[in-house]
Design a protein around this motif. Structure first.
Motif, PDB file in Angstrom:
ATOM      1  N   GLY A  70       0.945  -1.212   0.012  1.00  0.00           N
ATOM      2  CA  GLY A  70       0.059   0.133   0.031  1.00  0.00           C
ATOM      3  C   GLY A  70       0.930   1.427  -0.105  1.00  0.00           C
ATOM      4  O   GLY A  70       0.278   2.335   0.226  1.00  0.00           O
ATOM      5  N   ALA A  71       2.234   1.308  -0.243  1.00  0.00           N
ATOM      6  CA  ALA A  71       2.987   2.337  -0.391  1.00  0.00           C
ATOM      7  C   ALA A  71       3.014   3.099  -1.501  1.00  0.00           C
ATOM      8  O   ALA A  71       3.379   4.283  -1.632  1.00  0.00           O
ATOM      9  CB  ALA A  71       4.550   1.929   0.020  1.00  0.00           C
ATOM     10  N   VAL A  72       2.791   2.355  -2.859  1.00  0.00           N
ATOM     11  CA  VAL A  72       2.939   2.961  -3.871  1.00  0.00           C
ATOM     12  C   VAL A  72       1.662   2.403  -4.834  1.00  0.00           C
ATOM     13  O   VAL A  72       1.208   1.547  -4.363  1.00  0.00           O
ATOM     14  CB  VAL A  72       4.116   2.679  -4.547  1.00  0.00           C
ATOM     15  N   GLN A  73       1.367   3.126  -5.980  1.00  0.00           N
ATOM     16  CA  GLN A  73       0.214   2.790  -6.860  1.00  0.00           C
ATOM     17  C   GLN A  73       0.951   2.759  -8.313  1.00  0.00           C
ATOM     18  O   GLN A  73       1.361   3.809  -8.620  1.00  0.00           O
ATOM     19  CB  GLN A  73      -1.103   3.185  -6.794  1.00  0.00           C
ATOM     20  N   THR A  74       0.864   1.663  -9.119  1.00  0.00           N
ATOM     21  CA  THR A  74       1.146   1.383 -10.409  1.00  0.00           C
ATOM     22  C   THR A  74      -0.018   1.855 -11.348  1.00  0.00           C
ATOM     23  O   THR A  74      -0.947   1.201 -11.395  1.00  0.00           O
ATOM     24  CB  THR A  74       1.628   0.172 -10.802  1.00  0.00           C
ATOM     25  N   ARG A  75       0.100   2.873 -11.875  1.00  0.00           N
ATOM     26  CA  ARG A  75      -1.208   3.222 -13.009  1.00  0.00           C
ATOM     27  C   ARG A  75      -0.686   3.130 -14.326  1.00  0.00           C
ATOM     28  O   ARG A  75      -0.789   3.958 -15.122  1.00  0.00           O
ATOM     29  CB  ARG A  75      -1.158   4.808 -12.575  1.00  0.00           C
ATOM     30  N   GLY A  76      -0.344   1.870 -14.680  1.00  0.00           N
ATOM     31  CA  GLY A  76       0.017   1.373 -16.171  1.00  0.00           C
ATOM     32  C   GLY A  76       0.935   2.342 -16.684  1.00  0.00           C
ATOM     33  O   GLY A  76       2.030   2.745 -16.236  1.00  0.00           O
ATOM     34  N   ARG A  77       0.663   3.071 -17.770  1.00  0.00           N
ATOM     35  CA  ARG A  77       1.525   3.865 -18.564  1.00  0.00           C
ATOM     36  C   ARG A  77       1.732   5.249 -17.816  1.00  0.00           C
ATOM     37  O   ARG A  77       2.714   5.992 -18.264  1.00  0.00           O
ATOM     38  CB  ARG A  77       0.875   4.280 -19.831  1.00  0.00           C
ATOM     39  N   HIS A  78       1.074   5.450 -16.938  1.00  0.00           N
ATOM     40  CA  HIS A  78       1.389   6.740 -16.181  1.00  0.00           C
ATOM     41  C   HIS A  78       2.258   6.566 -15.021  1.00  0.00           C
ATOM     42  O   HIS A  78       2.629   7.492 -14.209  1.00  0.00           O
ATOM     43  CB  HIS A  78       0.062   7.155 -15.692  1.00  0.00           C
ATOM     44  N   GLY A  79       2.833   5.310 -14.756  1.00  0.00           N
ATOM     45  CA  GLY A  79       3.785   5.221 -13.791  1.00  0.00           C
ATOM     46  C   GLY A  79       3.560   4.690 -12.395  1.00  0.00           C
ATOM     47  O   GLY A  79       2.399   4.278 -12.192  1.00  0.00           O
ATOM     48  N   THR A  80       4.439   4.635 -11.496  1.00  0.00           N
ATOM     49  CA  THR A  80       4.106   4.292 -10.189  1.00  0.00           C
ATOM     50  C   THR A  80       4.330   5.710  -9.397  1.00  0.00           C
ATOM     51  O   THR A  80       5.537   6.399  -9.371  1.00  0.00           O
ATOM     52  CB  THR A  80       5.321   3.182  -9.808  1.00  0.00           C
ATOM     53  N   VAL A  81       3.388   5.706  -8.441  1.00  0.00           N
ATOM     54  CA  VAL A  81       3.581   7.070  -7.568  1.00  0.00           C
ATOM     55  C   VAL A  81       3.314   6.470  -6.077  1.00  0.00           C
ATOM     56  O   VAL A  81       2.779   5.395  -5.859  1.00  0.00           O
ATOM     57  CB  VAL A  81       2.416   8.047  -8.070  1.00  0.00           C
ATOM     58  N   VAL A  82       3.912   7.379  -5.347  1.00  0.00           N
ATOM     59  CA  VAL A  82       3.674   7.331  -3.928  1.00  0.00           C
ATOM     60  C   VAL A  82       2.194   7.675  -3.449  1.00  0.00           C
ATOM     61  O   VAL A  82       1.911   8.690  -3.889  1.00  0.00           O
ATOM     62  CB  VAL A  82       4.945   8.192  -3.322  1.00  0.00           C
ATOM     63  N   LEU A  83       1.658   6.529  -2.393  1.00  0.00           N
ATOM     64  CA  LEU A  83       0.477   7.088  -2.162  1.00  0.00           C
ATOM     65  C   LEU A  83       0.644   7.992  -0.838  1.00  0.00           C
ATOM     66  O   LEU A  83       1.564   8.172  -0.162  1.00  0.00           O
ATOM     67  CB  LEU A  83      -0.406   5.560  -1.786  1.00  0.00           C
ATOM     68  N   ALA A  84      -0.587   8.485  -0.326  1.00  0.00           N
ATOM     69  CA  ALA A  84      -0.525   9.241   0.755  1.00  0.00           C
ATOM     70  C   ALA A  84      -0.273   8.381   1.930  1.00  0.00           C
ATOM     71  O   ALA A  84      -0.582   7.221   2.088  1.00  0.00           O
ATOM     72  CB  ALA A  84      -2.006   9.837   1.080  1.00  0.00           C
ATOM     73  N   ALA A  85       0.765   9.000   2.794  1.00  0.00           N
ATOM     74  CA  ALA A  85       1.317   8.099   3.956  1.00  0.00           C
ATOM     75  C   ALA A  85       0.131   8.015   4.906  1.00  0.00           C
ATOM     76  O   ALA A  85      -0.993   8.728   5.038  1.00  0.00           O
ATOM     77  CB  ALA A  85       2.525   8.744   4.504  1.00  0.00           C
ATOM     78  N   GLY A  86       0.178   6.862   5.849  1.00  0.00           N
ATOM     79  CA  GLY A  86      -0.617   6.743   6.976  1.00  0.00           C
ATOM     80  C   GLY A  86      -0.464   7.941   8.004  1.00  0.00           C
ATOM     81  O   GLY A  86       0.057   8.802   7.933  1.00  0.00           O
ATOM     82  N   SER A  87      -0.812   7.573   9.214  1.00  0.00           N
ATOM     83  CA  SER A  87      -0.726   8.310  10.394  1.00  0.00           C
ATOM     84  C   SER A  87       1.018   8.629  10.698  1.00  0.00           C
ATOM     85  O   SER A  87       1.462   8.028  10.201  1.00  0.00           O
ATOM     86  CB  SER A  87      -1.504   7.935  11.749  1.00  0.00           C
ATOM     87  N   ASP A  88       1.178   9.615  11.653  1.00  0.00           N
ATOM     88  CA  ASP A  88       2.412   9.851  11.656  1.00  0.00           C
ATOM     89  C   ASP A  88       2.987   8.647  12.701  1.00  0.00           C
ATOM     90  O   ASP A  88       4.170   8.216  12.399  1.00  0.00           O
ATOM     91  CB  ASP A  88       2.631  10.990  12.934  1.00  0.00           C
ATOM     92  N   VAL A  89       2.140   7.808  13.363  1.00  0.00           N
ATOM     93  CA  VAL A  89       2.595   6.626  14.293  1.00  0.00           C
ATOM     94  C   VAL A  89       2.869   5.444  13.196  1.00  0.00           C
ATOM     95  O   VAL A  89       3.819   4.804  13.247  1.00  0.00           O
ATOM     96  CB  VAL A  89       1.479   6.247  15.156  1.00  0.00           C
ATOM     97  N   ASP A  90       1.850   5.608  12.125  1.00  0.00           N
ATOM     98  CA  ASP A  90       2.257   4.557  10.945  1.00  0.00           C
ATOM     99  C   ASP A  90       3.600   4.781  10.487  1.00  0.00           C
ATOM    100  O   ASP A  90       4.332   3.691  10.087  1.00  0.00           O
ATOM    101  CB  ASP A  90       1.129   4.478   9.995  1.00  0.00           C
ATOM    102  N   GLY A  91       4.001   5.990  10.177  1.00  0.00           N
ATOM    103  CA  GLY A  91       4.999   6.274   9.524  1.00  0.00           C
ATOM    104  C   GLY A  91       6.369   5.928  10.299  1.00  0.00           C
ATOM    105  O   GLY A  91       7.277   5.546   9.855  1.00  0.00           O
ATOM    106  N   HIS A  92       6.069   6.195  11.617  1.00  0.00           N
ATOM    107  CA  HIS A  92       7.285   6.021  12.483  1.00  0.00           C
ATOM    108  C   HIS A  92       7.517   4.357  12.727  1.00  0.00           C
ATOM    109  O   HIS A  92       8.695   3.930  12.775  1.00  0.00           O
ATOM    110  CB  HIS A  92       7.176   6.561  13.811  1.00  0.00           C
ATOM    111  N   LEU A  93       6.290   3.950  12.985  1.00  0.00           N
ATOM    112  CA  LEU A  93       6.493   2.318  12.862  1.00  0.00           C
ATOM    113  C   LEU A  93       6.915   1.776  11.520  1.00  0.00           C
ATOM    114  O   LEU A  93       7.963   0.688  11.728  1.00  0.00           O
ATOM    115  CB  LEU A  93       5.360   1.661  13.198  1.00  0.00           C
ATOM    116  N   ALA A  94       6.517   2.223  10.515  1.00  0.00           N
ATOM    117  CA  ALA A  94       7.140   1.713   9.089  1.00  0.00           C
ATOM    118  C   ALA A  94       8.611   1.975   9.224  1.00  0.00           C
ATOM    119  O   ALA A  94       9.396   1.015   8.582  1.00  0.00           O
ATOM    120  CB  ALA A  94       6.417   2.381   8.170  1.00  0.00           C
TER     121      ALA A  94
END
Length: 125
Positions: A70-94
């Motif tokens: 769930g960190a990125v999304q591949t959009r076919g010919r439009h490439g791979t993009v970073v998705l919205a990060a989770g909460s700050d706690v999720d980010g720190h845990l990750a």
């Protein structure tokens, strides 16, 4: 599109960690730290593989696992993009998990054994 967006990603041939896992971990750490912000377009698989000197399938696997996490999304010919990060706690845990996994791999400790240590730490709380 800026192919240099992952210019910090590097493969350490002296570690036990697989190259695809090194790419995956470094991208996760960059997302957790805010270095890669939501909407950032990652370089094409072939471009990154060429820069890193690894097989295309190595980068493709890293991107695939990042998408499954769930960190990125591949959009076919439009490439791979970073998705919205989770909460700050999720980010720190990750970020903390990424550091733990990298260290475990460097020491030759597998996933199952690493998880045993995490469970033991929870039981000790």
């Amino acid at each position: 599109m800026n192919d240099d967006v992952l210019d910090f990603v590097a493969i350490d041939k002296d570690t036990a960690a697989n190259p695809y896992d090194q790419v995956r971990q470094q991208v996760l750490e960059a997302i957790a730290s805010g270095r890669l912000v939501p909407g950032t377009r990652l370089p094409p698989v072939r471009a990154l593989a060429g820069r890193l000197g690894v097989a295309v399938n190595t980068v493709a696997r890293a991107y695939r696992e990042l998408e499954q996490a769930g960190a990125v999304q591949t959009r076919g010919r439009h490439g791979t993009v970073v998705l919205a990060a989770g909460s700050d706690v999720d980010g720190h845990l990750a970020a903390a998990a990424a550091v733990l996994v990298r260290q475990a791999c460097d020491w030759g400790v597998d996933e199952a054994r690493t998880v045993e240590f995490v469970r033991a730490a929870f039981r000790a709380q």
